[in-house]
Design a protein around this motif. Structure first.
Motif, PDB file in Angstrom:
ATOM      1  N   GLN A 482      -8.294   7.028  17.796  1.00 14.52           N
ATOM      2  CA  GLN A 482      -8.036   8.446  17.514  1.00 14.52           C
ATOM      3  C   GLN A 482      -6.742   8.664  16.738  1.00 14.52           C
ATOM      4  O   GLN A 482      -6.482   9.766  16.269  1.00 14.52           O
ATOM      5  CB  GLN A 482      -7.959   9.231  18.832  1.00 14.52           C
ATOM      6  N   ALA A 483      -5.903   7.623  16.598  1.00 19.93           N
ATOM      7  CA  ALA A 483      -4.553   7.834  16.076  1.00 19.93           C
ATOM      8  C   ALA A 483      -4.330   7.223  14.703  1.00 19.93           C
ATOM      9  O   ALA A 483      -3.195   6.993  14.302  1.00 19.93           O
ATOM     10  CB  ALA A 483      -3.532   7.260  17.063  1.00 19.93           C
ATOM     11  N   GLY A 484      -5.414   6.937  13.961  1.00 23.47           N
ATOM     12  CA  GLY A 484      -5.264   6.303  12.653  1.00 23.47           C
ATOM     13  C   GLY A 484      -4.363   7.088  11.711  1.00 23.47           C
ATOM     14  O   GLY A 484      -3.468   6.524  11.078  1.00 23.47           O
ATOM     15  N   MET A 485      -4.576   8.387  11.602  1.00 22.09           N
ATOM     16  CA  MET A 485      -3.751   9.224  10.731  1.00 22.09           C
ATOM     17  C   MET A 485      -2.323   9.300  11.250  1.00 22.09           C
ATOM     18  O   MET A 485      -1.361   9.203  10.483  1.00 22.09           O
ATOM     19  CB  MET A 485      -4.356  10.627  10.637  1.00 22.09           C
ATOM     20  N   ASP A 486      -2.178   9.480  12.556  1.00 26.89           N
ATOM     21  CA  ASP A 486      -0.841   9.599  13.139  1.00 26.89           C
ATOM     22  C   ASP A 486      -0.019   8.329  12.948  1.00 26.89           C
ATOM     23  O   ASP A 486       1.205   8.379  12.814  1.00 26.89           O
ATOM     24  CB  ASP A 486      -0.939   9.909  14.635  1.00 26.89           C
ATOM     25  N   ARG A 487      -0.672   7.182  12.950  1.00 23.89           N
ATOM     26  CA  ARG A 487       0.034   5.910  12.806  1.00 23.89           C
ATOM     27  C   ARG A 487       0.498   5.654  11.377  1.00 23.89           C
ATOM     28  O   ARG A 487       1.260   4.721  11.115  1.00 23.89           O
ATOM     29  CB  ARG A 487      -0.865   4.756  13.242  1.00 23.89           C
ATOM     30  N   GLY A 488       0.031   6.439  10.418  1.00 23.78           N
ATOM     31  CA  GLY A 488       0.388   6.245   9.018  1.00 23.78           C
ATOM     32  C   GLY A 488      -0.477   5.231   8.302  1.00 23.78           C
ATOM     33  O   GLY A 488      -0.091   4.717   7.246  1.00 23.78           O
ATOM     34  N   MET A 489      -1.668   4.957   8.834  1.00 28.28           N
ATOM     35  CA  MET A 489      -2.520   3.927   8.254  1.00 28.28           C
ATOM     36  C   MET A 489      -3.035   4.264   6.843  1.00 28.28           C
ATOM     37  O   MET A 489      -3.161   3.365   6.014  1.00 28.28           O
ATOM     38  CB  MET A 489      -3.690   3.630   9.182  1.00 28.28           C
ATOM     39  N   PRO A 490      -3.367   5.520   6.535  1.00 30.17           N
ATOM     40  CA  PRO A 490      -3.824   5.804   5.164  1.00 30.17           C
ATOM     41  C   PRO A 490      -2.788   5.400   4.108  1.00 30.17           C
ATOM     42  O   PRO A 490      -3.142   4.882   3.044  1.00 30.17           O
ATOM     43  CB  PRO A 490      -4.055   7.322   5.176  1.00 30.17           C
ATOM     44  N   TRP A 491      -1.499   5.652   4.391  1.00 30.23           N
ATOM     45  CA  TRP A 491      -0.446   5.231   3.457  1.00 30.23           C
ATOM     46  C   TRP A 491      -0.283   3.725   3.465  1.00 30.23           C
ATOM     47  O   TRP A 491      -0.106   3.082   2.424  1.00 30.23           O
ATOM     48  CB  TRP A 491       0.879   5.900   3.839  1.00 30.23           C
ATOM     49  N   TRP A 492      -0.357   3.119   4.631  1.00 30.01           N
ATOM     50  CA  TRP A 492      -0.046   1.702   4.809  1.00 30.01           C
ATOM     51  C   TRP A 492      -1.123   0.787   4.258  1.00 30.01           C
ATOM     52  O   TRP A 492      -0.839  -0.321   3.796  1.00 30.01           O
ATOM     53  CB  TRP A 492       0.153   1.442   6.304  1.00 30.01           C
ATOM     54  N   GLN A 493      -2.368   1.267   4.268  1.00 30.16           N
ATOM     55  CA  GLN A 493      -3.512   0.401   3.975  1.00 30.16           C
ATOM     56  C   GLN A 493      -3.433  -0.220   2.581  1.00 30.16           C
ATOM     57  O   GLN A 493      -3.753  -1.387   2.391  1.00 30.16           O
ATOM     58  CB  GLN A 493      -4.818   1.196   4.120  1.00 30.16           C
ATOM     59  N   ARG A 494      -2.986   0.566   1.592  1.00 33.40           N
ATOM     60  CA  ARG A 494      -3.035   0.038   0.226  1.00 33.40           C
ATOM     61  C   ARG A 494      -1.964  -1.005  -0.054  1.00 33.40           C
ATOM     62  O   ARG A 494      -1.989  -1.663  -1.097  1.00 33.40           O
ATOM     63  CB  ARG A 494      -2.918   1.179  -0.790  1.00 33.40           C
ATOM     64  N   PHE A 495      -1.004  -1.169   0.874  1.00 29.49           N
ATOM     65  CA  PHE A 495       0.009  -2.201   0.689  1.00 29.49           C
ATOM     66  C   PHE A 495      -0.317  -3.484   1.453  1.00 29.49           C
ATOM     67  O   PHE A 495       0.491  -4.405   1.488  1.00 29.49           O
ATOM     68  CB  PHE A 495       1.389  -1.682   1.129  1.00 29.49           C
ATOM     69  N   ARG A 496      -1.497  -3.529   2.040  1.00 29.23           N
ATOM     70  CA  ARG A 496      -1.874  -4.719   2.793  1.00 29.23           C
ATOM     71  C   ARG A 496      -2.266  -5.869   1.864  1.00 29.23           C
ATOM     72  O   ARG A 496      -2.174  -7.032   2.228  1.00 29.23           O
ATOM     73  CB  ARG A 496      -3.042  -4.392   3.739  1.00 29.23           C
ATOM     74  N   THR A 497      -2.763  -5.542   0.670  1.00 24.76           N
ATOM     75  CA  THR A 497      -3.208  -6.569  -0.267  1.00 24.76           C
ATOM     76  C   THR A 497      -2.412  -6.474  -1.567  1.00 24.76           C
ATOM     77  O   THR A 497      -1.868  -5.416  -1.913  1.00 24.76           O
ATOM     78  CB  THR A 497      -4.700  -6.423  -0.595  1.00 24.76           C
ATOM     79  N   PHE A 498      -2.355  -7.576  -2.295  1.00 22.32           N
ATOM     80  CA  PHE A 498      -1.559  -7.634  -3.526  1.00 22.32           C
ATOM     81  C   PHE A 498      -2.089  -6.656  -4.573  1.00 22.32           C
ATOM     82  O   PHE A 498      -1.329  -6.020  -5.305  1.00 22.32           O
ATOM     83  CB  PHE A 498      -1.566  -9.067  -4.071  1.00 22.32           C
TER      84      PHE A 498
END
Length: 521
Positions: A482-498
């Motif tokens: 339930q906390a994906g947005m609150d955790r900042g995952m949308p911003w973080w996701q695109r920096f997971r890969t080169f």
């Protein structure tokens, strides 16, 4: 009363810090870059001198041995810094000696087979060779974790924030408690550094904010000269021994003991010796170094106006850091290596995140480590002066960690709980281990298995490591779906890969077109 509009109080999240004239891949003019590089070299001296000063006498070494270890540590620091900035993460970070290795290394020093050697110099050599063997074996952990791509992924900005923040907050013991040992030198240094770097930062000469960029160099020169006057004037003639050790400029005894020219070389102390129990103990420090360096890379990326390093880049950096620890073992630095937190903080203080500046500082380290007398001159700066600067730079790194919270929802009680508990336990648990050790002269873990004691006492004495364990556990078990947005995952996701962000190619690609042969995974 006038109504306040939402846009007047809103501070939208920003991936890159503002006010940096030179970022990771832009370079100041050569004259400025050389002075800035020399500043980083001066700052790195604090740790390079302090660790051998603590360990070498316990190993049975004399002043001459201590000088050679300082020279070797600086030499390898320069090499590791160049390797990391060229082929590792490519971030502007100094790879220097690590305090995380002190606990397991002290266990090696106290080993009955070594501590019972009657001749001091022979005991020093045998202990150094045992430390070298343990470092060589344990370096394989970081090499394997790095190049196998098994390391480099943080759960979310919420899980990352406490780790980076504790990187700075957790070093408070090296700040004002050390300044207080010689207030007449430490306090003026602290005040002068803050005034010049912050309040007078807009003073310019030929359009260069000289006080902001070179405040460390200016402050160290002025306060060092002031300390020399106090020493020469006999201000500490009748002072207690501890005061003289922390205030006088002639107590290090480095200049008289240093050779004019001495080039460190591999196996200079003799062939390393290998012991399984000692190597297992050092592995705990390698894991702590891995956590602390990962947090440092996150902070350095932000202070260099780069994107957060993707998992592939972090793994590449950890692999090269493992090679750095291998070099520590081969040359005999007396300790392992990690990212220098104070040098990361200096990026923010000067607002210069240039990679070239750090590479120039590595050149100074290598050069002055070979010219013994000249290097020893700078290494004789009282540690109290460095501690005053640490008060600012460690705090700055901690604040960079907290800045990642802008990408999360801090109106969420879940996030407040995770961040608050992680930071508190990250400070409280290591403080318990420290006080227990000071009172009992051993760590809380004292079973018959020495390697297990080293594991527990080393890992739980590291604030970032404790913070990581608590934060990652809570962040991945509390209301995760339930906390994906609150955790900042949308911003973080695109920096997971080169390839998640086009700017990664600009910041992190290998030199000499090596990406053709080592493409990002």
């Amino acid at each position: 009363m006038a109504e306040v509009k939402p846009e007047e109080i809103s501070h939208p999240p920003m991936e890159q810090l503002q006010g940096f004239e030179y970022c990771i891949d832009s370079n100041p003019p050569w004259g400025e870059a050389i002075i800035l590089g020399f500043q980083h070299y001066i700052l790195a001296l604090g740790t390079a001198v302090m660790i051998p000063t603590v360990l070498v006498p316990m190993m049975g070494g004399d002043d001459g041995d201590r000088v050679r270890v300082v020279q070797t540590l600086l030499f390898v620091t320069g090499i590791n810094t160049l390797l990391q900035s060229l082929f590792g993460t490519r971030l502007p970070t100094v790879i220097g000696g690590s305090y995380a290795f002190v606990i397991p290394i002290m266990a090696i020093i106290q080993d009955p087979s070594l501590s019972g050697i009657p001749d001091g110099h022979e005991r020093f050599l045998e202990t150094m060779k045992a430390i070298q063997g343990a470092l060589i074996v344990s370096s394989s952990i970081q090499i394997i974790l790095g190049y196998s791509q098994l390391w480099g992924i943080f759960s979310s900005p919420v899980g990352m924030t406490p780790v980076v923040a504790l990187l700075g907050f957790g070093l408070f013991e090296r700040g004002f408690p050390v300044v207080g040992r010689c207030v007449e030198i430490g306090l003026p240094m602290l005040i002068l550094f803050v005034v010049l770097s912050q309040y007078l930062k807009n003073i310019q000469i030929k359009e260069i904010p000289i006080l902001e960029r070179f405040s460390l160099f200016i402050c160290v020169a002025l306060v060092w000269a002031y300390a020399q006057i106090l020493t020469s004037g006999g201000a500490y003639k009748n002072s207690a021994e501890v005061t003289q050790n922390n205030c006088r400029t002639d107590r290090a005894n480095l200049i008289s003991s240093a050779p004019w020219i001495k080039i460190p070389y591999p196996l200079q102390w003799g062939a390393p010796t290998f012991n399984a129990g000692q190597s297992f103990g050092i592995v705990s420090a390698v894991l702590v170094s891995l956590v602390e360096s990962t947090a440092s890379y996150k902070a350095a990326a932000r202070l260099a106006s780069a994107t957060p390093p993707p998992a592939h880049i972090l793994s590449r950096g950890i692999g090269w850091q493992g090679i750095g620890i291998l070099l520590d073992g081969l040359f005999g630095t007396g300790t392992g290596s990690t990212v220098s937190v104070e040098n990361v903080g200096l990026l923010g203080s000067t607002r210069i995140g240039s990679r070239r500046v750090i590479q120039i500082s590595a050149g100074f380290m290598i050069f002055f480590s070979m010219l013994g007398k000249f290097g020893a001159l700078f290494a004789s700066i009282p540690f109290t002066i460095f501690a005053a600067v640490y008060c600012v730079l460690f705090g700055l790194v901690a604040a960079v960690g907290l800045s990642f919270l802008q990408f999360t929802n801090m109106n969420s009680m879940r996030n407040l709980f995770i961040v608050g508990v992680s930071i508190f336990l990250g400070l409280s648990v290591p403080e318990y281990f420290f006080r227990y050790t000071m009172a009992a002269h051993r760590g809380p873990a004292h079973t018959k298995a020495g390697w297990f004691n080293d594991y527990i006492n080393t890992i739980f004495s590291s604030p970032p490591t404790v913070g990581l364990m608590v934060a990652v556990f809570l962040d991945n078990t509390l209301e995760v779906k339930q906390a994906g947005m609150d955790r900042g995952m949308p911003w973080w996701q695109r920096f997971r890969t080169f390839k998640g962000d086009s700017r990664n190619e600009e910041f992190y690609r290998l030199p000499f077109n090596l990406n053709r042969f080592f493409p990002p995974a």
